[in-house]
Motif scaffolding. Structure first.
Motif, PDB file in Angstrom:
ATOM      1  N   VAL A  94      59.220  36.571  95.257  1.00 43.52           N
ATOM      2  CA  VAL A  94      59.028  36.955  93.853  1.00 43.52           C
ATOM      3  C   VAL A  94      60.348  37.398  93.234  1.00 43.52           C
ATOM      4  N   GLY A  95      61.163  38.122  93.990  1.00 43.14           N
ATOM      5  CA  GLY A  95      62.448  38.569  93.467  1.00 43.14           C
ATOM      6  C   GLY A  95      63.334  37.406  93.063  1.00 43.14           C
ATOM      7  N   LEU A  96      63.393  36.385  93.905  1.00 41.16           N
ATOM      8  CA  LEU A  96      64.224  35.217  93.609  1.00 41.16           C
ATOM      9  C   LEU A  96      63.639  34.392  92.468  1.00 41.16           C
ATOM     10  N   LEU A  97      62.336  34.093  92.539  1.00 41.52           N
ATOM     11  CA  LEU A  97      61.711  33.216  91.546  1.00 41.52           C
ATOM     12  C   LEU A  97      61.655  33.858  90.164  1.00 41.52           C
ATOM     13  N   SER A  98      61.260  35.134  90.103  1.00 44.42           N
ATOM     14  CA  SER A  98      61.145  35.791  88.802  1.00 44.42           C
ATOM     15  C   SER A  98      62.505  35.918  88.125  1.00 44.42           C
ATOM     16  N   THR A  99      63.530  36.213  88.912  1.00 42.25           N
ATOM     17  CA  THR A  99      64.878  36.330  88.342  1.00 42.25           C
ATOM     18  C   THR A  99      65.375  34.982  87.843  1.00 42.25           C
ATOM     19  N   GLU A 100      65.158  33.934  88.644  1.00 39.77           N
ATOM     20  CA  GLU A 100      65.576  32.592  88.217  1.00 39.77           C
ATOM     21  C   GLU A 100      64.853  32.180  86.944  1.00 39.77           C
ATOM     22  N   LEU A 101      63.544  32.421  86.902  1.00 40.75           N
ATOM     23  CA  LEU A 101      62.767  32.044  85.721  1.00 40.75           C
ATOM     24  C   LEU A 101      63.244  32.813  84.493  1.00 40.75           C
ATOM     25  N   TYR A 102      63.442  34.114  84.653  1.00 37.95           N
ATOM     26  CA  TYR A 102      63.894  34.923  83.520  1.00 37.95           C
ATOM     27  C   TYR A 102      65.273  34.469  83.026  1.00 37.95           C
ATOM     28  N   LEU A 103      66.193  34.212  83.938  1.00 40.48           N
ATOM     29  CA  LEU A 103      67.539  33.806  83.540  1.00 40.48           C
ATOM     30  C   LEU A 103      67.526  32.486  82.777  1.00 40.48           C
ATOM     31  N   LYS A 104      66.626  31.574  83.174  1.00 36.24           N
ATOM     32  CA  LYS A 104      66.521  30.301  82.457  1.00 36.24           C
ATOM     33  C   LYS A 104      65.947  30.523  81.057  1.00 36.24           C
ATOM     34  N   LEU A 105      64.928  31.370  80.952  1.00 33.03           N
ATOM     35  CA  LEU A 105      64.329  31.647  79.651  1.00 33.03           C
ATOM     36  C   LEU A 105      65.307  32.401  78.742  1.00 33.03           C
ATOM     37  N   ALA A 106      66.109  33.279  79.341  1.00 33.64           N
ATOM     38  CA  ALA A 106      67.058  34.089  78.555  1.00 33.64           C
ATOM     39  C   ALA A 106      68.156  33.240  77.926  1.00 33.64           C
ATOM     40  N   LYS A 107      68.359  32.019  78.438  1.00 36.70           N
ATOM     41  CA  LYS A 107      69.388  31.142  77.881  1.00 36.70           C
ATOM     42  C   LYS A 107      68.909  30.386  76.649  1.00 36.70           C
ATOM     43  N   ILE A 108      67.604  30.405  76.408  1.00 33.94           N
ATOM     44  CA  ILE A 108      67.049  29.670  75.272  1.00 33.94           C
ATOM     45  C   ILE A 108      67.235  30.493  73.997  1.00 33.94           C
ATOM     46  N   GLU A 109      68.045  30.004  73.097  1.00 29.66           N
ATOM     47  CA  GLU A 109      68.394  30.760  71.899  1.00 29.66           C
ATOM     48  C   GLU A 109      67.187  31.029  71.007  1.00 29.66           C
ATOM     49  N   LYS A 110      66.239  30.099  70.958  1.00 35.02           N
ATOM     50  CA  LYS A 110      65.074  30.250  70.092  1.00 35.02           C
ATOM     51  C   LYS A 110      64.163  31.406  70.532  1.00 35.02           C
ATOM     52  N   LEU A 111      64.329  31.873  71.770  1.00 33.18           N
ATOM     53  CA  LEU A 111      63.491  32.967  72.266  1.00 33.18           C
ATOM     54  C   LEU A 111      64.122  34.337  72.015  1.00 33.18           C
ATOM     55  N   LYS A 112      65.341  34.336  71.462  1.00 34.51           N
ATOM     56  CA  LYS A 112      66.035  35.600  71.235  1.00 34.51           C
ATOM     57  C   LYS A 112      65.707  36.164  69.856  1.00 34.51           C
ATOM     58  N   ILE A 113      65.548  37.475  69.792  1.00 34.40           N
ATOM     59  CA  ILE A 113      65.312  38.175  68.529  1.00 34.40           C
ATOM     60  C   ILE A 113      66.560  38.975  68.203  1.00 34.40           C
ATOM     61  N   ASN A 114      67.284  38.546  67.186  1.00 32.89           N
ATOM     62  CA  ASN A 114      68.534  39.209  66.804  1.00 32.89           C
ATOM     63  C   ASN A 114      68.288  40.056  65.559  1.00 32.89           C
TER      64      ASN A 114
END
Length: 251
Positions: A140-160
């Motif tokens: 879970v530590g590896l998979l959740s971190t990988e998934l989060y890091l991929k999602l965090a790169k998507i600009e449309k998901l960011k709230i500025n």
């Protein structure tokens, strides 16, 4: 040698090695507590005092081995995100821990003092937080971190928020949707396991991985394979005692 060095430097293996290195003081403390409680206390304390002194050793075990899977999961989130040069590794710690908890069963069987067994909800057990959940914590530590890091790169998901908002607040809002999506995805996996298979990740790993290994580890071939695999892990800096401990207990 060059191939082995490249394999050992792989970011996930390196993060796993770093995580176990960070946890080493806890494992050493647990070993010292067992040594003192089993060897030193019996020599200097009376029989009645031993039971009282055992409370101290139990508290050390609860703070180290009995939560080792949970702590390892969070540290893996930190080491993996740090090794991938992510700017907010503590966010990955939060995501990893939340993802592991969401995969745990909500109803547990517990035994009372009189030996009777009842179903209970609303608490976490050391059985699901400690060495039994070590494999789950790693996965879970590896998979959740990988998934989060991929999602965090998507600009449309960011709230500025922009403006004069403090940087830390702005960072939290930038990470909000990726954090929520990651935990929701793991919660859906947990929900499917519960509804379709009436099971949970910790139990599945114990049943499908640890128990089959227990059945083979009493043979000569099984023991040789387990120790050989442990020595392979040690090559990458992962101490085999930590990983193989629950497998080798029956021996």
């Amino acid at each position: 040698t060059e191939a082995a060095m490249k394999f050992g430097a792989e970011v996930h293996l390196r993060s796993l090695r770093d995580a176990f290195s960070i946890m080493m003081p806890l494992f050493i403390l647990a070993g010292l507590a067992v040594l003192i409680n089993s060897v030193i206390f019996p020599r200097i304390l009376s029989e009645s005092s031993l039971q009282t002194a055992g409370y101290w050793a139990s508290s050390i075990a609860n703070a180290t081995l009995n939560v080792s899977g949970f702590i390892l999961c969070g540290i893996i989130g930190f080491t993996l995100s740090r090794n991938k040069s992510y700017s907010s590794p503590y966010t990955c710690v939060m995501v990893a821990l939340a993802s592991l908890i969401v995969m745990m069963p909500q109803t547990l069987k517990i035994s009372g003092i009189d030996g009777s067994e009842v179903s209970a909800t609303g608490f976490l057990s050391f059985g699901n937080l400690g060495t039994t959940s070590m494999f789950a914590g790693i996965i879970v530590g590896l998979l959740s971190t990988e998934l989060y890091l991929k999602l965090a790169k998507i600009e449309k998901l960011k709230i500025n928020l922009g403006g004069d908002v403090p940087p830390q607040v702005n960072t939290s809002f930038n990470n909000m949707i990726p954090v929520m999506l990651t935990i929701i995805i793991f919660s859906l996996v947990s929900f499917v396991l519960y509804v379709v298979f009436n099971n949970d990740l910790i139990t599945l790993i114990t049943t499908l991985i640890q128990e089959p290994l227990r059945k083979v580890n009493t043979s000569l071939l099984g023991t040789v394979l387990i120790y050989s695999f442990g020595n392979l892990l040690f090559t990458f800096g992962i101490h085999q005692t930590v990983v193989n401990g629950t497998i080798l207990e029956p021996l």
